[in-house]
Design a protein around this motif. Structure first.
Motif, PDB file in Angstrom:
ATOM      1  N   ALA A 160      39.827  58.048  46.316  1.00 44.71           N
ATOM      2  CA  ALA A 160      38.432  58.090  45.836  1.00 44.71           C
ATOM      3  C   ALA A 160      37.719  56.770  46.071  1.00 44.71           C
ATOM      4  CB  ALA A 160      38.408  58.434  44.347  1.00 44.71           C
ATOM      5  N   ASP A 161      38.362  55.838  46.737  1.00 46.24           N
ATOM      6  CA  ASP A 161      37.778  54.519  46.967  1.00 46.24           C
ATOM      7  C   ASP A 161      36.721  54.600  48.072  1.00 46.24           C
ATOM      8  OD1 ASP A 161      37.180  51.886  47.551  1.00 46.24           O
ATOM      9  OD2 ASP A 161      39.248  51.190  47.332  1.00 46.24           O
ATOM     10  N   PRO A 162      35.448  54.361  47.747  1.00 45.40           N
ATOM     11  CA  PRO A 162      34.386  54.519  48.751  1.00 45.40           C
ATOM     12  C   PRO A 162      34.404  53.441  49.842  1.00 45.40           C
ATOM     13  CG  PRO A 162      33.488  53.629  46.716  1.00 45.40           C
ATOM     14  CD  PRO A 162      34.912  53.989  46.427  1.00 45.40           C
ATOM     15  N   ARG A 163      35.288  52.457  49.723  1.00 43.54           N
ATOM     16  CA  ARG A 163      35.392  51.463  50.788  1.00 43.54           C
ATOM     17  C   ARG A 163      36.008  52.052  52.053  1.00 43.54           C
ATOM     18  NH1 ARG A 163      38.663  46.795  47.863  1.00 43.54           N
ATOM     19  NH2 ARG A 163      39.787  48.689  47.168  1.00 43.54           N
ATOM     20  N   HIS A 164      36.708  53.164  51.901  1.00 41.73           N
ATOM     21  CA  HIS A 164      37.352  53.795  53.048  1.00 41.73           C
ATOM     22  C   HIS A 164      36.442  54.875  53.622  1.00 41.73           C
ATOM     23  CE1 HIS A 164      40.727  51.529  51.773  1.00 41.73           C
ATOM     24  NE2 HIS A 164      41.076  52.320  50.782  1.00 41.73           N
ATOM     25  N   LEU A 165      36.204  54.816  54.919  1.00 38.43           N
ATOM     26  CA  LEU A 165      35.289  55.753  55.571  1.00 38.43           C
ATOM     27  C   LEU A 165      35.698  57.198  55.330  1.00 38.43           C
ATOM     28  CD1 LEU A 165      32.952  56.429  57.472  1.00 38.43           C
ATOM     29  CD2 LEU A 165      34.505  56.054  59.402  1.00 38.43           C
ATOM     30  N   ARG A 166      36.981  57.485  55.468  1.00 37.98           N
ATOM     31  CA  ARG A 166      37.427  58.878  55.296  1.00 37.98           C
ATOM     32  C   ARG A 166      37.056  59.417  53.917  1.00 37.98           C
ATOM     33  NH1 ARG A 166      41.093  62.566  57.461  1.00 37.98           N
ATOM     34  NH2 ARG A 166      41.629  61.094  59.123  1.00 37.98           N
ATOM     35  N   ASN A 167      37.145  58.578  52.897  1.00 36.20           N
ATOM     36  CA  ASN A 167      36.809  59.037  51.553  1.00 36.20           C
ATOM     37  C   ASN A 167      35.333  59.374  51.426  1.00 36.20           C
ATOM     38  OD1 ASN A 167      39.460  58.637  50.879  1.00 36.20           O
ATOM     39  ND2 ASN A 167      39.114  56.710  49.788  1.00 36.20           N
ATOM     40  N   ARG A 168      34.478  58.599  52.072  1.00 29.70           N
ATOM     41  CA  ARG A 168      33.048  58.905  52.026  1.00 29.70           C
ATOM     42  C   ARG A 168      32.730  60.165  52.837  1.00 29.70           C
ATOM     43  NH1 ARG A 168      28.827  54.228  52.494  1.00 29.70           N
ATOM     44  NH2 ARG A 168      27.655  55.946  51.555  1.00 29.70           N
ATOM     45  N   VAL A 169      33.440  60.365  53.945  1.00 37.83           N
ATOM     46  CA  VAL A 169      33.269  61.606  54.705  1.00 37.83           C
ATOM     47  C   VAL A 169      33.641  62.799  53.835  1.00 37.83           C
ATOM     48  CG1 VAL A 169      34.242  62.955  56.613  1.00 37.83           C
ATOM     49  CG2 VAL A 169      33.553  60.578  56.991  1.00 37.83           C
ATOM     50  N   ARG A 170      34.732  62.652  53.078  1.00 38.38           N
ATOM     51  CA  ARG A 170      35.202  63.746  52.221  1.00 38.38           C
ATOM     52  C   ARG A 170      34.239  64.003  51.063  1.00 38.38           C
ATOM     53  NH1 ARG A 170      40.119  61.656  50.253  1.00 38.38           N
ATOM     54  NH2 ARG A 170      40.947  62.252  52.294  1.00 38.38           N
ATOM     55  N   ALA A 171      33.797  62.940  50.425  1.00 39.21           N
ATOM     56  CA  ALA A 171      33.013  63.089  49.195  1.00 39.21           C
ATOM     57  C   ALA A 171      31.524  63.259  49.436  1.00 39.21           C
ATOM     58  CB  ALA A 171      33.249  61.878  48.284  1.00 39.21           C
ATOM     59  N   GLU A 172      31.021  62.746  50.556  1.00 37.19           N
ATOM     60  CA  GLU A 172      29.577  62.750  50.778  1.00 37.19           C
ATOM     61  C   GLU A 172      29.160  63.550  52.019  1.00 37.19           C
ATOM     62  OE1 GLU A 172      27.907  58.749  50.588  1.00 37.19           O
ATOM     63  OE2 GLU A 172      29.723  58.071  49.562  1.00 37.19           O
ATOM     64  N   LEU A 173      29.777  63.255  53.164  1.00 34.42           N
ATOM     65  CA  LEU A 173      29.302  63.858  54.407  1.00 34.42           C
ATOM     66  C   LEU A 173      29.622  65.342  54.494  1.00 34.42           C
ATOM     67  CD1 LEU A 173      27.944  63.660  57.114  1.00 34.42           C
ATOM     68  CD2 LEU A 173      30.074  62.776  58.090  1.00 34.42           C
ATOM     69  N   LEU A 174      30.855  65.726  54.203  1.00 30.42           N
ATOM     70  CA  LEU A 174      31.206  67.149  54.306  1.00 30.42           C
ATOM     71  C   LEU A 174      30.398  68.017  53.333  1.00 30.42           C
ATOM     72  CD1 LEU A 174      35.028  67.079  55.055  1.00 30.42           C
ATOM     73  CD2 LEU A 174      33.306  68.388  56.319  1.00 30.42           C
ATOM     74  N   PRO A 175      30.234  67.625  52.069  1.00 35.13           N
ATOM     75  CA  PRO A 175      29.367  68.431  51.195  1.00 35.13           C
ATOM     76  C   PRO A 175      27.938  68.530  51.713  1.00 35.13           C
ATOM     77  CG  PRO A 175      30.742  66.974  49.875  1.00 35.13           C
ATOM     78  CD  PRO A 175      30.937  66.564  51.298  1.00 35.13           C
ATOM     79  N   LEU A 176      27.419  67.451  52.300  1.00 40.46           N
ATOM     80  CA  LEU A 176      26.067  67.503  52.859  1.00 40.46           C
ATOM     81  C   LEU A 176      26.008  68.479  54.030  1.00 40.46           C
ATOM     82  CD1 LEU A 176      23.162  66.502  53.082  1.00 40.46           C
ATOM     83  CD2 LEU A 176      24.011  64.597  54.487  1.00 40.46           C
ATOM     84  N   LEU A 177      27.008  68.439  54.901  1.00 42.55           N
ATOM     85  CA  LEU A 177      27.041  69.365  56.037  1.00 42.55           C
ATOM     86  C   LEU A 177      27.162  70.812  55.558  1.00 42.55           C
ATOM     87  CD1 LEU A 177      29.326  67.413  58.535  1.00 42.55           C
ATOM     88  CD2 LEU A 177      26.847  67.714  58.647  1.00 42.55           C
ATOM     89  N   ASP A 178      27.973  71.035  54.525  1.00 44.37           N
ATOM     90  CA  ASP A 178      28.073  72.383  53.948  1.00 44.37           C
ATOM     91  C   ASP A 178      26.701  72.870  53.486  1.00 44.37           C
ATOM     92  OD1 ASP A 178      30.805  72.351  54.348  1.00 44.37           O
ATOM     93  OD2 ASP A 178      31.302  71.921  52.253  1.00 44.37           O
ATOM     94  N   ASP A 179      25.976  71.966  52.840  1.00 39.14           N
ATOM     95  CA  ASP A 179      24.656  72.330  52.312  1.00 39.14           C
ATOM     96  C   ASP A 179      23.677  72.611  53.451  1.00 39.14           C
ATOM     97  OD1 ASP A 179      22.680  72.553  50.133  1.00 39.14           O
ATOM     98  OD2 ASP A 179      21.856  70.723  51.001  1.00 39.14           O
ATOM     99  N   LEU A 180      23.689  71.771  54.484  1.00 35.66           N
ATOM    100  CA  LEU A 180      22.768  71.958  55.607  1.00 35.66           C
ATOM    101  C   LEU A 180      23.077  73.244  56.373  1.00 35.66           C
ATOM    102  CD1 LEU A 180      22.612  68.301  56.985  1.00 35.66           C
ATOM    103  CD2 LEU A 180      20.798  69.540  55.802  1.00 35.66           C
TER     104      LEU A 180
END
Length: 308
Positions: free
Chosen positions: A170-190
């Motif tokens: 869950a550490d946002p310093r790691h790119l993969r974690n931000r992709v999991r927590a932020e980017l993928l949900p945004l893509l799902d929504d779009l």
């Protein structure tokens, strides 16, 4: 058949484990994906050994080994724990992963899922990867690649397993974690839909394309300057890239970090070598103290720098 047994059978139908009786090693961290890998490997009839790698980076990491050992005993698998040292410094996540993979025997099965595949494709895209990076992870050592993360968690719940929660996920310093927590949900929504299966399917299609190009590129001798220059650009690039992977790997001392992983060289490095092949330059440095030169129509490697 109990509900848990039915779930195991249903998930196994979508996994790609080797035949029953095959001896396999599973890398098991104690998280839900790797515990599911251990359970399903045993359910597939394989002779399983679970290996837990303790980086010593988190307080209470010994509990992870206990969780893995208990689950291994429950499903009749062997178990061992391996301690590795990861000194403090930059890019800790990558170095910990490298240490972990270095401690696991060749061919060790890993618990990556379709969600991991979707994240990998997006991370590679953001990093500017080419076809091979967008093709994602190959399924050979990843028998759960058709399963979803929610299914591995459901399996653990059905079997009353208590997976380890790794706070670094869950550490946002790691790119993969931000992709999991932020980017993928945004893509799902779009997209108005779950995009992870779409990304995983695209990766599978691109792997087929990459394999075809690799087969064609294998006919190009990467040390024959004229052949490299005359080959269609996609094949010339792949021939040079495959050659440089070996060259740069061999430039590392035995046991050195990164040796054996054969990461692809940068696109700019490949382009410079193709310029040498075409006669647009006489030589170029390709990293790790190595230079590629053209002499009498052949490409060869030498140590870069004075006296190389």
């Amino acid at each position: 058949m109990s509900g848990a047994a039915e779930l195991v059978a249903a998930l196994l139908a979508r996994c790609s484990f080797p035949p029953p009786g095959t001896a396999v090693t599973c890398g098991v961290s104690g998280g839900p994906d790797s515990l599911a890998l251990l359970v399903l490997a045993a359910g597939a009839g394989c002779a399983v050994t679970a290996v837990h790698v303790d980086h010593g980076l988190r307080h209470g990491s010994s509990r992870e080994a206990e969780v893995v050992a208990a689950t291994a005993g429950r499903v009749g698998a062997g178990f061992r724990s391996v301690a590795v040292s990861v000194p403090p410094g930059p890019n800790l996540e990558a170095r910990a992963r490298q240490a972990r993979h270095g401690a696991l025997p060749p061919g060790t099965l890993l618990g990556h899922t379709a969600d991991d595949q979707a994240e990998t494709v997006l991370v590679n895209l953001l990093r500017g990867a080419g076809l091979d990076g967008l093709a994602g992870m190959r399924p050979g050592r990843r028998p759960l690649l058709a399963l979803r993360r929610r299914e591995t968690r459901s399996l653990c719940a059905a079997l009353a397993l208590d997976p380890v929660d790794d706070p670094s996920n869950a550490d946002p310093r790691h790119l993969r974690n931000r992709v999991r927590a932020e980017l993928l949900p945004l893509l799902d929504d779009l997209a108005g839909r779950d995009v992870a299966p779409i990304l995983a399917r695209q990766a599978a299609l691109l792997r087929d394309d990459a394999d075809l190009l690799d087969g064609l590129a294998s006919a190009v001798d990467p040390t024959d300057a004229r052949a490299v220059a005359a080959a269609p650009a996609p094949l010339g690039r792949r021939a040079v890239r495959a050659w440089l992977r070996v060259v740069l790997d061999d430039a590392l001392a035995p046991g050195a970090p990164g040796r054996g992983e054969r990461h692809p060289p940068a696109a700019a490095t490949v382009a410079r070598v193709r310029d040498v092949a075409a006669g647009r330059s006489r030589a170029t440095e390709v990293g790790r103290g190595v230079r590629v030169e053209r002499r009498r129509g052949r490409l060869s490697v030498a140590r870069a720098g004075p006296g190389g």
